[in-house]
Write a protein that holds these residues in place. Structure first.
Motif, PDB file in Angstrom:
ATOM      1  N   GLU A 458       3.398 -56.842 -27.168  1.00 47.78           N
ATOM      2  CA  GLU A 458       3.272 -57.902 -26.154  1.00 47.78           C
ATOM      3  C   GLU A 458       3.693 -57.456 -24.754  1.00 47.78           C
ATOM      4  O   GLU A 458       4.186 -58.251 -23.966  1.00 47.78           O
ATOM      5  CB  GLU A 458       4.083 -59.142 -26.572  1.00 47.78           C
ATOM      6  CG  GLU A 458       3.656 -59.712 -27.906  1.00 47.78           C
ATOM      7  CD  GLU A 458       4.501 -60.891 -28.354  1.00 47.78           C
ATOM      8  OE1 GLU A 458       5.093 -61.556 -27.483  1.00 47.78           O
ATOM      9  OE2 GLU A 458       4.575 -61.144 -29.568  1.00 47.78           O
ATOM     10  N   LEU A 459       3.509 -56.192 -24.428  1.00 50.02           N
ATOM     11  CA  LEU A 459       3.854 -55.659 -23.115  1.00 50.02           C
ATOM     12  C   LEU A 459       2.594 -55.406 -22.309  1.00 50.02           C
ATOM     13  O   LEU A 459       1.546 -55.039 -22.860  1.00 50.02           O
ATOM     14  CB  LEU A 459       4.639 -54.351 -23.264  1.00 50.02           C
ATOM     15  CG  LEU A 459       5.970 -54.441 -24.004  1.00 50.02           C
ATOM     16  CD1 LEU A 459       6.530 -53.049 -24.239  1.00 50.02           C
ATOM     17  CD2 LEU A 459       6.962 -55.287 -23.223  1.00 50.02           C
ATOM     18  N   TYR A 460       2.716 -55.537 -20.985  1.00 46.97           N
ATOM     19  CA  TYR A 460       1.558 -55.346 -20.116  1.00 46.97           C
ATOM     20  C   TYR A 460       0.945 -53.956 -20.297  1.00 46.97           C
ATOM     21  O   TYR A 460      -0.273 -53.802 -20.275  1.00 46.97           O
ATOM     22  CB  TYR A 460       1.983 -55.548 -18.658  1.00 46.97           C
ATOM     23  CG  TYR A 460       0.826 -55.538 -17.675  1.00 46.97           C
ATOM     24  CD1 TYR A 460       0.114 -56.705 -17.408  1.00 46.97           C
ATOM     25  CD2 TYR A 460       0.446 -54.366 -17.023  1.00 46.97           C
ATOM     26  CE1 TYR A 460      -0.939 -56.704 -16.522  1.00 46.97           C
ATOM     27  CE2 TYR A 460      -0.610 -54.356 -16.140  1.00 46.97           C
ATOM     28  CZ  TYR A 460      -1.299 -55.529 -15.886  1.00 46.97           C
ATOM     29  OH  TYR A 460      -2.356 -55.517 -15.016  1.00 46.97           O
ATOM     30  N   GLY A 461       1.788 -52.952 -20.505  1.00 44.46           N
ATOM     31  CA  GLY A 461       1.288 -51.601 -20.649  1.00 44.46           C
ATOM     32  C   GLY A 461       0.453 -51.366 -21.891  1.00 44.46           C
ATOM     33  O   GLY A 461      -0.200 -50.319 -22.014  1.00 44.46           O
ATOM     34  N   ILE A 462       0.455 -52.305 -22.821  1.00 50.27           N
ATOM     35  CA  ILE A 462      -0.329 -52.170 -24.050  1.00 50.27           C
ATOM     36  C   ILE A 462      -1.707 -52.820 -23.900  1.00 50.27           C
ATOM     37  O   ILE A 462      -2.561 -52.716 -24.782  1.00 50.27           O
ATOM     38  CB  ILE A 462       0.446 -52.781 -25.238  1.00 50.27           C
ATOM     39  CG1 ILE A 462       1.827 -52.133 -25.348  1.00 50.27           C
ATOM     40  CG2 ILE A 462      -0.271 -52.596 -26.555  1.00 50.27           C
ATOM     41  CD1 ILE A 462       1.808 -50.639 -25.597  1.00 50.27           C
ATOM     42  N   LEU A 463      -1.943 -53.492 -22.782  1.00 50.45           N
ATOM     43  CA  LEU A 463      -3.244 -54.146 -22.593  1.00 50.45           C
ATOM     44  C   LEU A 463      -4.394 -53.146 -22.616  1.00 50.45           C
ATOM     45  O   LEU A 463      -5.435 -53.398 -23.239  1.00 50.45           O
ATOM     46  CB  LEU A 463      -3.258 -54.916 -21.270  1.00 50.45           C
ATOM     47  CG  LEU A 463      -2.570 -56.281 -21.262  1.00 50.45           C
ATOM     48  CD1 LEU A 463      -2.549 -56.850 -19.843  1.00 50.45           C
ATOM     49  CD2 LEU A 463      -3.285 -57.250 -22.201  1.00 50.45           C
ATOM     50  N   ALA A 464      -4.249 -52.032 -21.905  1.00 50.90           N
ATOM     51  CA  ALA A 464      -5.363 -51.079 -21.801  1.00 50.90           C
ATOM     52  C   ALA A 464      -5.817 -50.573 -23.170  1.00 50.90           C
ATOM     53  O   ALA A 464      -7.030 -50.522 -23.442  1.00 50.90           O
ATOM     54  CB  ALA A 464      -4.986 -49.924 -20.876  1.00 50.90           C
ATOM     55  N   PRO A 465      -4.911 -50.151 -24.085  1.00 53.19           N
ATOM     56  CA  PRO A 465      -5.380 -49.754 -25.416  1.00 53.19           C
ATOM     57  C   PRO A 465      -6.105 -50.869 -26.163  1.00 53.19           C
ATOM     58  O   PRO A 465      -7.123 -50.617 -26.827  1.00 53.19           O
ATOM     59  CB  PRO A 465      -4.085 -49.351 -26.140  1.00 53.19           C
ATOM     60  CG  PRO A 465      -3.146 -48.973 -25.064  1.00 53.19           C
ATOM     61  CD  PRO A 465      -3.471 -49.873 -23.916  1.00 53.19           C
ATOM     62  N   LEU A 466      -5.595 -52.090 -26.076  1.00 52.90           N
ATOM     63  CA  LEU A 466      -6.268 -53.195 -26.766  1.00 52.90           C
ATOM     64  C   LEU A 466      -7.622 -53.494 -26.132  1.00 52.90           C
ATOM     65  O   LEU A 466      -8.588 -53.848 -26.830  1.00 52.90           O
ATOM     66  CB  LEU A 466      -5.375 -54.440 -26.759  1.00 52.90           C
ATOM     67  CG  LEU A 466      -4.186 -54.384 -27.731  1.00 52.90           C
ATOM     68  CD1 LEU A 466      -3.258 -55.561 -27.515  1.00 52.90           C
ATOM     69  CD2 LEU A 466      -4.674 -54.356 -29.180  1.00 52.90           C
ATOM     70  N   GLU A 467      -7.719 -53.345 -24.814  1.00 57.47           N
ATOM     71  CA  GLU A 467      -9.023 -53.517 -24.155  1.00 57.47           C
ATOM     72  C   GLU A 467     -10.013 -52.474 -24.645  1.00 57.47           C
ATOM     73  O   GLU A 467     -11.194 -52.777 -24.864  1.00 57.47           O
ATOM     74  CB  GLU A 467      -8.842 -53.423 -22.642  1.00 57.47           C
ATOM     75  CG  GLU A 467      -8.116 -54.618 -22.040  1.00 57.47           C
ATOM     76  CD  GLU A 467      -7.617 -54.358 -20.627  1.00 57.47           C
ATOM     77  OE1 GLU A 467      -7.130 -55.317 -19.983  1.00 57.47           O
ATOM     78  OE2 GLU A 467      -7.707 -53.209 -20.153  1.00 57.47           O
ATOM     79  N   ALA A 468      -9.539 -51.246 -24.821  1.00 63.11           N
ATOM     80  CA  ALA A 468     -10.424 -50.195 -25.344  1.00 63.11           C
ATOM     81  C   ALA A 468     -10.851 -50.507 -26.774  1.00 63.11           C
ATOM     82  O   ALA A 468     -12.020 -50.323 -27.147  1.00 63.11           O
ATOM     83  CB  ALA A 468      -9.713 -48.845 -25.283  1.00 63.11           C
ATOM     84  N   LEU A 469      -9.927 -50.991 -27.596  1.00 62.06           N
ATOM     85  CA  LEU A 469     -10.270 -51.358 -28.970  1.00 62.06           C
ATOM     86  C   LEU A 469     -11.254 -52.522 -29.008  1.00 62.06           C
ATOM     87  O   LEU A 469     -12.103 -52.597 -29.904  1.00 62.06           O
ATOM     88  CB  LEU A 469      -8.993 -51.716 -29.734  1.00 62.06           C
ATOM     89  CG  LEU A 469      -8.078 -50.528 -30.065  1.00 62.06           C
ATOM     90  CD1 LEU A 469      -6.679 -51.008 -30.402  1.00 62.06           C
ATOM     91  CD2 LEU A 469      -8.657 -49.711 -31.204  1.00 62.06           C
ATOM     92  N   ALA A 470     -11.155 -53.411 -28.045  1.00 62.34           N
ATOM     93  CA  ALA A 470     -12.078 -54.552 -27.991  1.00 62.34           C
ATOM     94  C   ALA A 470     -13.486 -54.143 -27.583  1.00 62.34           C
ATOM     95  O   ALA A 470     -14.405 -54.974 -27.629  1.00 62.34           O
ATOM     96  CB  ALA A 470     -11.546 -55.614 -27.030  1.00 62.34           C
ATOM     97  N   ARG A 471     -13.656 -52.886 -27.188  1.00 64.22           N
ATOM     98  CA  ARG A 471     -15.002 -52.376 -26.869  1.00 64.22           C
ATOM     99  C   ARG A 471     -15.568 -51.496 -27.981  1.00 64.22           C
ATOM    100  O   ARG A 471     -16.630 -50.905 -27.818  1.00 64.22           O
ATOM    101  CB  ARG A 471     -14.943 -51.586 -25.560  1.00 64.22           C
ATOM    102  CG  ARG A 471     -14.593 -52.413 -24.338  1.00 64.22           C
ATOM    103  CD  ARG A 471     -14.804 -51.638 -23.053  1.00 64.22           C
ATOM    104  NE  ARG A 471     -13.878 -50.521 -22.928  1.00 64.22           N
ATOM    105  CZ  ARG A 471     -12.689 -50.584 -22.321  1.00 64.22           C
ATOM    106  NH1 ARG A 471     -12.285 -51.746 -21.798  1.00 64.22           N
ATOM    107  NH2 ARG A 471     -11.900 -49.526 -22.238  1.00 64.22           N
TER     108      ARG A 471
END
Length: 626
Positions: A458-471
């Motif tokens: 739940e940290l801002y720095g983890i958004l980018a990996p989850l965004e990549a997984l969502a693609r």
């Protein structure tokens, strides 16, 4: 080896101690893979005592080393050192076998910054290398790397924001290296790129990244002495904060902007900002802060008058500034001070008629008194004292990592300071899972396990990996990434969720819709309202309405009253049911104010909601928090 990290059938069968005991037995039988599986399952239980956790981590490190998995072994060693820079003994054998990027991270941990910079550079990580050179105060080497990065990014500017940040870092390090000419050229390039990037980012819905652009623009203005950049940055930051309904951040930023303008001798700009601050504070129900801003405005207009007189400006400019101060003081009942200013106006070298008028006005206030006024700056407990991060480093690191979950988790694991043990433990497991998954990038099962490992960080720095997984191409992975993102309460999350709402897979759309309903926090109002207005699917509209019904914000309550008055029947039903279950007070206040003005449909729905919550419509004082 991703099966080592699959919790199915392991985590549920026993507690931490039993799993560790079984892992010891597996190691005794030379079953390293089974030991890893059991120990990772144990380390997922992040709330055990530190001494127990550390012993299990030591076993896991040895198990990885025995299997030749040195990246994972070194990762566990990072956890065991406790992220204490300069005081972190690391086994030399692990360090020799590590990849250059992992060697560099370890060298930073042991305080060998210069060697770390060289290792990052050899790994091709120019951003990390340049930052490490900056930490060792080797400005020339840092500047050379920022120059290389800026040239490559500006040659094909697919990412204007990254290019702007690289140019800003080139400006900073050129200035620190004493190269004024290069610093000037880089500052001009950075300014143009930031302005263009901010426009594009806001248009695409990434307003928090546009905010960062304006923050960097302020820094450029401060370091170059160009106040226009400072003012442009503050004006746009204030606009974004107000649109995001972050009122305390906005009020604090108003104060900072006024001080910045005053310190630069820009009294007119400072007075104008103070007046805007007063109006905004009154609108937000902060009368003491509004009065404080108005008093500051009056003082600043007097500063304008003094500065104008000292530089020999026309008397009319001095006169207008003093009249503006009169208006500000009059708003607060400071009549004695008003009289003193009228006396000063009467002494100006203006035409006789106005001098007579001002002198007469001054005499009228001769016996007046200044009223007592509650004028206080924003209280300390409402201030955000942490400041903004160095986005010119942080966001370029994210750009360089290209959505790598392993690298993002390493950042959390190695972050010095008061990071919670639970957070570092989750980052440890996340990196271990991600390392194995990134070794098999085509595995959908591996990507699913990464989503599960990242979900609770739940940290801002983890958004980018989850965004990549969502693609990812696999629909089940995209759905899992969206499920994880439902816990990440940031405006940036909405970009990925909105993409999920338009996905071709019904499974992904359902996950995005469910995530949308969980994203309920004050500055989520704008994206939620936009989704509601634009959605064609009823289930998406209803999810947005349920989220809006849990936001304690006047604008959200007003939108819901509008739905009750003019919305479709099924939308009204969702709003009524949501608000019956809510305990928020803001809707009650807004709804009562609207009872006499809205239509019969809305009045009936409002009464139904209030009656269900045990509130008489004619009183309706409100309840507790959501």
């Amino acid at each position: 080896m991703i099966e080592w990290y699959d919790p199915a059938g392991v985590e549920d069968e026993a507690g931490f101690g039993y799993l560790v005991a079984r892992a010891r037995a597996a190691l005794g039988r030379d079953e390293g893979g089974q030991a890893v599986r059991l120990l990772v399952a144990a380390l997922r239980q992040a709330h055990v005592r530190e001494d127990e956790y550390a012993r299990a981590a030591a076993l896991l490190r040895d198990a990885y080393a025995g299997l030749g998995r040195y990246r994972e072994a070194l990762t566990v060693e990072w956890y065991r050192t406790g992220a204490q820079p300069g005081r972190a003994p690391v086994a030399e054998g692990l360090l020799r076998r590590a990849l250059p990027s992992d060697q560099a991270r370890t060298l930073l941990l042991t305080g060998e910054v210069r060697r770390a910079a060289e290792a990052f550079e050899s790994a091709g990580l120019l951003v990390r290398a340049a930052i490490a050179f900056e930490q060792s105060r080797e400005w020339g080497q840092a500047r050379a790397l920022w120059s290389r990065l800026a040239q490559s990014l500006c040659a094909a500017p697919s990412d204007l924001y990254a290019a702007a940040l690289a140019q800003f870092n080139l400006f900073r390090t050129s200035h620190l290296a004493g190269d004024a000419r290069a610093a000037r050229a880089a500052s001009v390039a950075a300014t143009h790129l930031l302005e263009e990037a901010a426009d594009r980012l806001e248009t695409s819905g990434l307003r928090e990244r546009a905010f960062d652009c304006y923050q960097v623009l302020i820094s450029i203005g401060r370091q170059t002495g160009v106040f226009e950049h400072v003012l442009e940055g503050y004006v746009n930051i204030l606009r974004i904060l107000q649109e995001d309904h972050l009122r305390y951040y906005a009020l604090q930023t108003y104060e900072e902007a006024v001080i910045a303008a005053r310190n630069e001798g820009e009294f007119v700009a400072a007075a104008t900002l103070a007046r805007e601050m007063a109006a905004y504070a009154r609108k937000q129900g902060e009368p003491a802060v509004a009065n404080y801003a108005t008093m500051a405005e009056a003082s600043l207009w007097q500063g304008v008058a003094k500065a104008s007189g000292e530089r020999g400006a026309p008397p009319s400019l001095v006169e207008n500034a003093l009249l503006a101060a009169v208006a500000s003081l009059g708003e607060l009942g400071q009549y004695r001070s008003v009289g003193a200013l009228y006396t000063r106006l009467g002494e100006l070298a203006a035409e006789e008629r106005r001098r007579t008028h001002y002198a007469r006005a001054g005499r009228r206030y001769a016996d007046a008194h200044d009223e007592r006024v509650d004028a206080q700056p924003l209280p300390a407990h409402l201030r955000h004292e942490a400041g903004f991060p160095d986005v010119w480093h942080v966001d370029l690191i994210e750009w360089e990592q290209q959505g790598s979950a392993a690298e993002a988790c390493a950042d959390v694991l190695l972050e010095p300071g008061p990071s919670a043990d639970v957070t570092r433990r989750r980052a440890l497991v996340g990196r271990l899972v991600a390392l194995s998954a990134e070794a098999d990038p085509s595995s959908g099962r591996a990507a699913l396990l990464v989503c599960g490992a990242l979900e609770h960080l739940e940290l801002y720095g983890i958004l980018a990996p989850l965004e990549a997984l969502a693609r990812r191409p696999e629909a089940e992975v995209r759905a899992a990434a969206l499920k994880a993102l439902s816990r990440f309460l940031y405006k940036r999350t909405f970009v990925t969720v909105r993409a999920g709402l338009a996905d071709e897979s019904p499974e992904v759309v359902r996950a995005a819709t469910s995530a949308l309903e969980q994203l309920r926090f004050p500055h989520a109002f704008d994206p939620l309202a936009r989704v509601y207005r634009e959605a064609t699917r009823p289930e998406v509209r209803h999810a947005a309405l349920r989220a809006l019904g849990r936001i304690e914000l006047v604008e959200a309550a007003e939108l819901l009253v509008g739905v009750l008055a003019f919305g479709a029947a099924d939308d009204r039903r969702v709003v009524v049911q949501t608000l019956k279950e809510s305990r928020g007070r803001v809707f009650v206040e807004v709804a009562n104010a609207a009872l006499g003005e809205t239509n019969a449909t809305a009045r009936g729905a409002i009464r139904e909601i209030l009656n269900a919550r045990g509130i008489a419509p004619e009183r309706a004082p409100g309840g507790g928090a959501n």
